[in-house]
Design an enzyme around this catalytic site. Structure first.
Site, PDB file in Angstrom:
ATOM      1  CG  ASP A 260     116.765 -18.652 -66.989  1.00  0.00           C
ATOM      2  OD1 ASP A 260     116.588 -17.467 -67.302  1.00  0.00           O
ATOM      3  OD2 ASP A 260     115.917 -19.344 -66.389  1.00  0.00           O
TER       4      ASP A 260
ATOM      5  CE  LYS B   5     114.347 -23.938 -68.764  1.00  0.00           C
ATOM      6  NZ  LYS B   5     113.582 -23.223 -67.792  1.00  0.00           N
TER       7      LYS B   5
ATOM      8  CG  MET C  29     110.059 -18.278 -76.167  1.00  0.00           C
ATOM      9  SD  MET C  29     109.734 -19.768 -75.209  1.00  0.00           S
ATOM     10  CE  MET C  29     108.083 -19.453 -74.575  1.00  0.00           C
TER      11      MET C  29
HETATM   12  N1  SAH Z   1     108.792 -15.535 -68.195  1.00  0.00           N
HETATM   13  C1  SAH Z   1     109.177 -14.642 -69.280  1.00  0.00           C
HETATM   14  C2  SAH Z   1     109.079 -15.283 -70.630  1.00  0.00           C
HETATM   15  C3  SAH Z   1     110.029 -16.426 -70.837  1.00  0.00           C
HETATM   16  S1  SAH Z   1     109.928 -17.075 -72.454  1.00  0.00           S
HETATM   17  C4  SAH Z   1     108.299 -13.385 -69.198  1.00  0.00           C
HETATM   18  O1  SAH Z   1     107.354 -13.327 -68.425  1.00  0.00           O
HETATM   19  O2  SAH Z   1     108.594 -12.425 -69.943  1.00  0.00           O
HETATM   20  C5  SAH Z   1     111.216 -16.237 -73.269  1.00  0.00           C
HETATM   21  C6  SAH Z   1     110.692 -15.214 -74.236  1.00  0.00           C
HETATM   22  O3  SAH Z   1     110.284 -14.063 -73.547  1.00  0.00           O
HETATM   23  C7  SAH Z   1     111.695 -14.708 -75.225  1.00  0.00           C
HETATM   24  O4  SAH Z   1     111.848 -15.595 -76.314  1.00  0.00           O
HETATM   25  C8  SAH Z   1     111.069 -13.412 -75.669  1.00  0.00           C
HETATM   26  O5  SAH Z   1     110.034 -13.636 -76.583  1.00  0.00           O
HETATM   27  C9  SAH Z   1     110.434 -12.940 -74.378  1.00  0.00           C
HETATM   28  N2  SAH Z   1     111.257 -11.950 -73.681  1.00  0.00           N
HETATM   29  C10 SAH Z   1     111.806 -12.053 -72.461  1.00  0.00           C
HETATM   30  N3  SAH Z   1     112.458 -10.918 -72.129  1.00  0.00           N
HETATM   31  C11 SAH Z   1     112.315 -10.078 -73.172  1.00  0.00           C
HETATM   32  C12 SAH Z   1     112.726  -8.742 -73.428  1.00  0.00           C
HETATM   33  N4  SAH Z   1     113.446  -8.041 -72.560  1.00  0.00           N
HETATM   34  N5  SAH Z   1     112.384  -8.188 -74.622  1.00  0.00           N
HETATM   35  C13 SAH Z   1     111.650  -8.883 -75.508  1.00  0.00           C
HETATM   36  N6  SAH Z   1     111.237 -10.130 -75.309  1.00  0.00           N
HETATM   37  C14 SAH Z   1     111.553 -10.734 -74.163  1.00  0.00           C
END
Ligand code: SAH
Length: 470
Positions: free
Chosen positions: A248, A270, A383
């Site tokens: 995604d 997504k 998020m």
């Molecule tokens: N499973 C993922 C989270 C998914 S929800 C994890 O463990 O990180 C999606 C959210 O994750 C985004 O809206 C953001 O808030 C955060 N996120 C994911 N990758 C990111 C990154 N490289 N830098 C900052 N925030 C990130």
């Protein structure tokens, strides 16, 4: 070929190390691991060698080297710090037909010791003919990451079926094809994950049936926050073996490049409120692909069990009896914290950390504000970009000081990373003026102030920390 590679069975064979220092210790350890009956000749032993001698693991010959020590040996190592002595040991050993290695002197050596990846009974040895040992070691390090730790178990498992498979497939090519599918597919993962019973049943079934079909499996894999260096070994290996990958928006292009080139790629979207595929369809697609016998890689940003709906996806698999495995990834909060220099806990400022989602379910933010505004804790909001203003206001309305430090980290760990630091009062404005967009995390708590000192990652000019001055 300057050196002929062999593996030597040394169990209970008389071997000798000449020398009693650190180098001798290293060699002695290896020989003991191979079960050699070991003597060490040196007037004095380094403490750890002395301990091994006291424990009866080896026999200490407490005197200077003399040629008679070599009589009747299988193998000898010259590991003193005196080049003349070492060369004498080599010459005497040669005269007696005893295999000899001189440390750091391939010229005088009859044999050299390779760098070894030990997955006994499976062994991989790398040598550079003694010329550039560092090179051999660096190749070894790379191979270590490619060969799963459970490979030894797999080798033993395979060995236990060798006769049965040979009887079933007398033809060499057919046998080789059988082993290839058995030892590289989901069956192998069953063994390495410790489910030997199921693996044995499956193996027996395949030997019994005429055309062994491959069982598919789904691998729910955390790809980490975006920087390919932060993948796990397991994730990388599965990426290189997958038949099909579902990914995604959060999976960075740099990561997708690491997926096996001829694997089918399916984008399942997504973006928030803009799902390319509804979750139910993703769940069903995983089932269907696995049923076709494919190795299905479900690649997720960060960690699959942290705001990743990983639980929902595998629940369907479990209900339908599809084999699956979950591989954790570095969640973006850990990535952002490390790469922005914001420790999530700290003895002085925060004894706990809470991860929450700022994503509104049915338009309302359903968070336990009383718990989130307790002092001495760090809160990381996933998020939360589009609701940042509301979020920060709610922290203040529920009792956290408006001056509480707060930061947003965008594209953490990648070369697009940007950090803005301010307070609950100023952060929403800073995010807007810097155009901070998803994916980004909001971090609230006193620990944010440490970024000023601890931020170390500045891949691009963009990534510089912006600290509000007031
Ligand atoms: N499973 C993922 C989270 C998914 S929800 C994890 O463990 O990180 C999606 C959210 O994750 C985004 O809206 C953001 O808030 C955060 N996120 C994911 N990758 C990111 C990154 N490289 N830098 C900052 N925030 C990130």
């Amino acid at each position: 070929m300057e050196f002929f590679p062999i593996f030597l069975k040394l169990r209970q064979q008389p071997c000798l190390v000449v020398g009693g220092g650190e180098v001798a210790l290293r060699k002695a350890r290896l020989l003991l691991a191979a079960g050699a009956a070991l003597k060490v000749a040196a007037p004095e032993l380094a403490p750890e060698l002395a301990e091994l001698a006291a424990a009866g693991e080896l026999e200490h010959l407490p005197r200077r080297y003399e040629p008679a020590m070599l009589d009747g040996l299988r193998l000898a190592v010259a590991a003193t710090d005196d080049a003349d002595t070492n060369r004498r040991v080599a010459a005497d050993a040669e005269a007696r037909g005893v295999l000899v290695n001189v440390v750091d002197d391939a010229e005088s050596s009859r044999y050299i010791s390779p760098a070894v990846i030990d997955r006994s009974p499976l062994m991989v040895a790398v040598a550079s003919g003694g010329s550039v040992p560092v090179l051999a070691r660096s190749i070894r390090a790379r191979l270590e990451s490619l060969i799963p730790a459970g490979y030894g178990r797999l080798a033993r498992f395979g060995a236990s079926f060798r006769d049965a498979v040979k009887a079933r497939f007398p033809d060499v090519d057919a046998r080789r094809r059988f082993w290839e599918t058995a030892l590289e597919g989901p069956l192998a993962d069953m063994v390495m994950n410790g489910d030997e019973e199921a693996a044995r049943a499956e193996m027996a079934r395949r030997i019994a049936t005429d055309a062994p079909d491959r069982a598919g499996a789904v691998y729910l894999v955390g790809a980490g926050p975006g920087n390919p260096d932060l993948l796990t070994f397991r994730a990388l290996r599965l990426m290189q073996q997958a038949d099909v990958v579902l990914y995604d928006k959060l999976v960075a292009p740099e990561l997708l490049q690491l997926v096996r080139r001829d694997a089918e790629r399916i984008y399942v979207g997504k973006a928030r409120a803009n799902h390319a595929l509804p979750q139910d369809d993703i769940n069903q697609l995983l089932v269907d692909l696995a049923r076709q016998g494919k190795r299905v890689l479900r690649l997720k940003g960060g960690d699959p069990f942290t705001f990743g709906r990983g639980g929902e996806e595998i629940a369907t698999l479990a209900e339908q009896g599809i084999a699956f495995e979950v591989v954790p990834g570095i969640t973006s909060a850990s990535g952002a914290a490390a790469y922005a220099g914001i420790p999530l806990t700290h003895r002085d400022y925060a004894q706990s950390v809470t991860f929450v989602t700022g994503h509104k379910q049915d338009g309302s933010m359903d968070l336990d504000w009383q718990a989130l505004t307790r002092p001495q804790q760090t809160v990381v909001v996933y998020m939360g970009v589009s609701t940042a203003a509301e979020l920060c206001q709610a922290f203040v309305d529920n009792g956290r000081a408006a001056a509480t430090p707060a930061a947003a980290v965008e594209w953490a760990t990648t070369d697009r990373q940007r950090t803005v630091c301010g307070t609950l009062a100023t952060l929403p404005g800073l995010m807007a003026s810097h155009g901070i967009a998803s994916p980004a995390l909001i971090i609230v708590g006193e620990v944010v102030e440490l970024a000023d000192k601890l931020a170390w990652y500045r891949r691009s000019e963009n990534s510089a920390v912006t600290i509000q001055e007031d």
